[in-house]
Design a protein around this motif. Structure first.
Motif, PDB file in Angstrom:
ATOM      1  N   PHE A  86       0.814  -1.221   0.000  1.00 35.11           N
ATOM      2  CA  PHE A  86       0.000   0.000   0.000  1.00 35.11           C
ATOM      3  C   PHE A  86       0.854   1.280   0.000  1.00 35.11           C
ATOM      4  CE2 PHE A  86      -3.887  -2.384   1.711  1.00 35.11           C
ATOM      5  CZ  PHE A  86      -4.600  -2.218   0.529  1.00 35.11           C
ATOM      6  N   LEU A  87       2.174   1.144   0.262  1.00 34.53           N
ATOM      7  CA  LEU A  87       3.026   2.339   0.215  1.00 34.53           C
ATOM      8  C   LEU A  87       2.963   3.008  -1.152  1.00 34.53           C
ATOM      9  CD1 LEU A  87       6.365   1.282   1.960  1.00 34.53           C
ATOM     10  CD2 LEU A  87       4.318   2.254   3.001  1.00 34.53           C
ATOM     11  N   GLN A  88       2.712   2.194  -2.178  1.00 30.09           N
ATOM     12  CA  GLN A  88       2.729   2.743  -3.538  1.00 30.09           C
ATOM     13  C   GLN A  88       1.603   3.741  -3.770  1.00 30.09           C
ATOM     14  OE1 GLN A  88       5.349   2.404  -5.343  1.00 30.09           O
ATOM     15  NE2 GLN A  88       6.189   0.993  -3.821  1.00 30.09           N
ATOM     16  N   ARG A  89       0.624   3.778  -2.847  1.00 30.49           N
ATOM     17  CA  ARG A  89      -0.436   4.790  -2.956  1.00 30.49           C
ATOM     18  C   ARG A  89       0.085   6.187  -2.662  1.00 30.49           C
ATOM     19  NH1 ARG A  89      -5.724   2.559   0.360  1.00 30.49           N
ATOM     20  NH2 ARG A  89      -6.275   1.019  -1.218  1.00 30.49           N
ATOM     21  N   SER A  90       1.191   6.232  -1.953  1.00 29.78           N
ATOM     22  CA  SER A  90       1.601   7.499  -1.353  1.00 29.78           C
ATOM     23  C   SER A  90       2.118   8.506  -2.377  1.00 29.78           C
ATOM     24  CB  SER A  90       2.696   7.216  -0.323  1.00 29.78           C
ATOM     25  OG  SER A  90       3.210   8.423   0.139  1.00 29.78           O
ATOM     26  N   GLN A  91       1.948   9.757  -2.030  1.00 28.19           N
ATOM     27  CA  GLN A  91       2.530  10.855  -2.815  1.00 28.19           C
ATOM     28  C   GLN A  91       4.056  10.648  -2.835  1.00 28.19           C
ATOM     29  OE1 GLN A  91       4.438  13.669  -1.939  1.00 28.19           O
ATOM     30  NE2 GLN A  91       4.125  14.762  -3.883  1.00 28.19           N
TER      31      GLN A  91
END
Ligand code: SF4
Ligand code: FE2
Length: 632
Positions: A162-167
């Motif tokens: 889910f880190l890949q969601r981050s800005q």
């Protein structure tokens, strides 16, 4: 202290007097029996990590023992204790999430564990790179996604998906500072290893390991818990409910569901809707079956079904003291071990259901995904049959309840925002742009996430409610979860009418978007919804979260989970205000690391402030400084 906003305290007083008459012990009796609490523990300088100890070093530098037998300093001892709280909190949220994923792994079209939000299933599957996510058979896809999620707990390589969601700026900071979390179990294990006798002594290194572990909670376990619960049980939509102990109905069989994990409670609600069970209740002289929720199991169920909220953490004993609860059914976390003994003072059956939270003293019915609905049927039947044992002379239900709106998932908020999008412009629906627009325009000054528990170190709910009331008055929109959300519900802050308590700008926003100024976003694991919302704002403006005028606040926190949350919120670039001082003051160095130095490498820091009004003053300065820096 002004108490005009809550009849609640008067109500608590009456019930506490009743407890005394009934010979029932409460947390206040036990708090008094503790007398003065341990000053070394309070300062965080007591170490019992090995059997050469326990050692306690002086909380005041230069006075008394400065090192434990192994040579550990106050800095090391405080850092290790704090880190181990992060490990405990991360374990709790993430193990809860794992149970949700297991339920999804066991889901099937014809069983009680079903996929209820197929669109979200397909969306997350596509986000995680599963091929043909839009066409695969629903349950084949659900099982494939569940298997992938289980790997997030133990995969040997890589970081949380889910880190890949981050800005991207925030993601770069995590990578630069080596706090991008790996597999959840690995982070917890590494941290326990690192804080074992004779491992890390460098307090900053221990803090960083603790933050990475906490990040595996926020962007791992908690986010998985939220998203997968939505897939299984439905993504919440805005709906009415009511709150406080007055939702207990003297004419019905009352079942209290308490704890955190929705798997069991969902089955209990299903079982209680069974017409045969309702008939049985009527045969026993009741008008029906009334399910009431407490703590985060209550939040999960109110968000998705509008189940009434009996109260928050501190009210778990008061609820039983009403004498009108046929069964108190619990899953995991925040359940007082005192409850079975208290239940025995009344006719209440206390039923624990998880081997992770087996609580001795009354009934234990082990819940599993294989037998979930059967377990729930058995539980509801026990409650219904217990109605005849109720002693009317012991029933005293406070006539206090408050209407409330609940169910503001990120999706529900965006749905509301869509209504104000002018489709004649290039603005699209399905985004948070209307929210960032009003923040950037200064119509509202910023946003606050108000979360966390109750703690007898603060007057019950007073800090929660004061902070939220003051913030909305000063045009700061609030989102809330956990026991803070229940405090807000009881104080009327989650009603549309609460717009009248707001500053002019926020009032106008509430009217146009048709939302209350304080939005109930769910349970404690649902703080991941808040992360998601802030991250969407950061993506919308393409700036690091740390630049946005947003804050995190835990006015009355108490648990290890809350320590983990505070750490991942700071790790996510959001300044976090704590109304209960963590047990770290015995190390001025570690305290400075939390409150100042971590700003330099992570772009956010902690603020400790017990007084809710002073806290809000500090928050406003913080938000305005962010606005100035952004040039807005
Ligand atoms: Fe004492 Fe060190 Fe053992 Fe802690 S780890 S109990 S400070 S000897
Ligand atoms: Fe909670």
């Amino acid at each position: 202290m002004s108490n005009e906003y809550l009849k609640f305290d008067q109500m608590a007083e009456a019930l506490l007097e009743k407890a005394q008459r009934d010979g029932a012990e409460t947390m206040w009796d036990r708090r008094a029996a503790q007398k003065t609490q341990c000053g070394f523990g309070e300062a965080g300088v007591c170490c019992r990590i090995c059997a050469m100890g326990p050692c306690r070093v002086s909380p005041v530098p230069g006075k008394g023992a400065e090192r434990g037998i192994c040579g550990a300093s106050a800095d090391t001892i405080v850092a290790r204790n704090f880190a181990r709280m992060c490990a405990g909190g991360t374990s709790a949220h993430s193990d809860h999430a794992r149970d949700i994923v297991h339920a999804m792994h066991a889901s099937k079209a014809e069983g009680p564990f079903k996929i209820r939000d197929e669109a979200k299933l397909r969306r997350i599957a596509a986000e995680w790179g599963i091929e043909a996510a839009d066409t695969k058979e629903t349950y084949a896809l659900a099982h494939e996604l569940a298997n992938m999620a289980l790997e997030e707990f133990g995969k040997p390589f890589g970081t949380q998906r889910f880190l890949q969601r981050s800005q991207k700026d925030r993601l770069n900071i995590w990578e630069r500072e080596n706090i991008a979390p790996r597999a959840i179990d690995m982070e917890v294990t590494t941290l326990m290893h690192s804080t074992h006798i004779g491992c890390a002594s460098d307090y900053e290194s221990i803090f960083r390991r603790g933050m990475r572990t906490s990040m595996s909670d926020g962007w791992g376990g908690s986010m998985i818990g939220t998203e997968f619960s939505d897939i299984m049980y439905g993504t919440p939509t805005a709906k009415p409910s009511s709150s406080n102990l007055g939702v207990i109905d003297k004419d019905q069989v009352n079942i209290l569901i308490h704890g955190h994990d929705p798997n069991l409670a969902e089955m209990v609600v299903l079982a209680a809707e069974n017409p045969e069970m309702i008939e049985l209740a009527k045969a026993k002289g009741a008008k029906g079956i009334n399910i009431v929720g407490m703590c985060c199991t209550g939040n999960e169920m109110t968000m998705r079904h509008g189940i009434k909220i009996a109260g928050n953490f501190y009210q778990q004993e008061l609820c039983i003291i009403t004498g009108a609860i046929e069964a108190a059914v619990v899953d995991v976390q925040c359940i007082f071990p005192a409850l079975p003994a208290l239940a025995k003072k009344y006719h209440t059956r206390f039923i624990s259901t998880s081997e992770k939270a087996k609580i001795s003293g009354d009934l234990y019915i082990q819940f599993s995904e294989a037998t979930g609905l059967e377990n729930a049927n058995e539980i509801v039947k026990i409650a219904v049959e217990n109605f005849v044992n109720r002693d009317a002379s012991k029933v005293e239900i406070p006539d206090v309840k408050c209407d409330t709106m609940v169910g503001y998932s990120v999706e529900a908020i965006i749905d509301h925002l869509d209504k104000v999008v002018n489709t004649n412009t290039t603005d699209k629906t399905g985004t948070v742009k209307p929210l960032t627009d009003v923040i950037y325009a200064g119509v509202i000054r910023g946003a606050a996430g108000v979360v966390g528990c109750n703690n007898p170190k603060q007057v019950h709910d007073l800090a929660h409610v004061t902070v939220m009331k003051e913030l909305i008055k000063r045009d700061v929109i609030c989102v809330t979860t956990g026991c803070a959300a229940q405090a807000a519900a009881k104080a009327g802050l989650l009603q549309l009418e609460a717009k009248e308590m707001c500053g002019r700008g926020l009032k106008e926003v509430c009217e146009r978007v048709n939302i209350p100024p304080v939005l109930h976003m769910g349970s404690c694991v649902d703080i991941s919804r808040i992360l998601d919302l802030v991250n969407l704002c950061a993506l919308e403006k393409d700036v690091d979260t740390a630049l946005l005028p947003v804050v995190g606040i835990a006015p009355e926190w108490m648990s290890e989970k809350a320590v983990s949350i505070a750490n991942y919120v700071v790790g996510s670039g959001i300044n976090t205000y704590l109304g209960v001082i963590p047990q770290v003051l015995g190390s001025p160095n570690f305290t400075k690391l939390l409150t100042e130095d971590c700003q330099e490498f992570i772009g956010a820091h902690f603020v400790f402030e017990k007084d809710p009004i002073v806290m809000v003053d500090k928050i406003m300065e913080d938000l305005e400084a962010k606005r100035t820096a952004l040039g807005i």
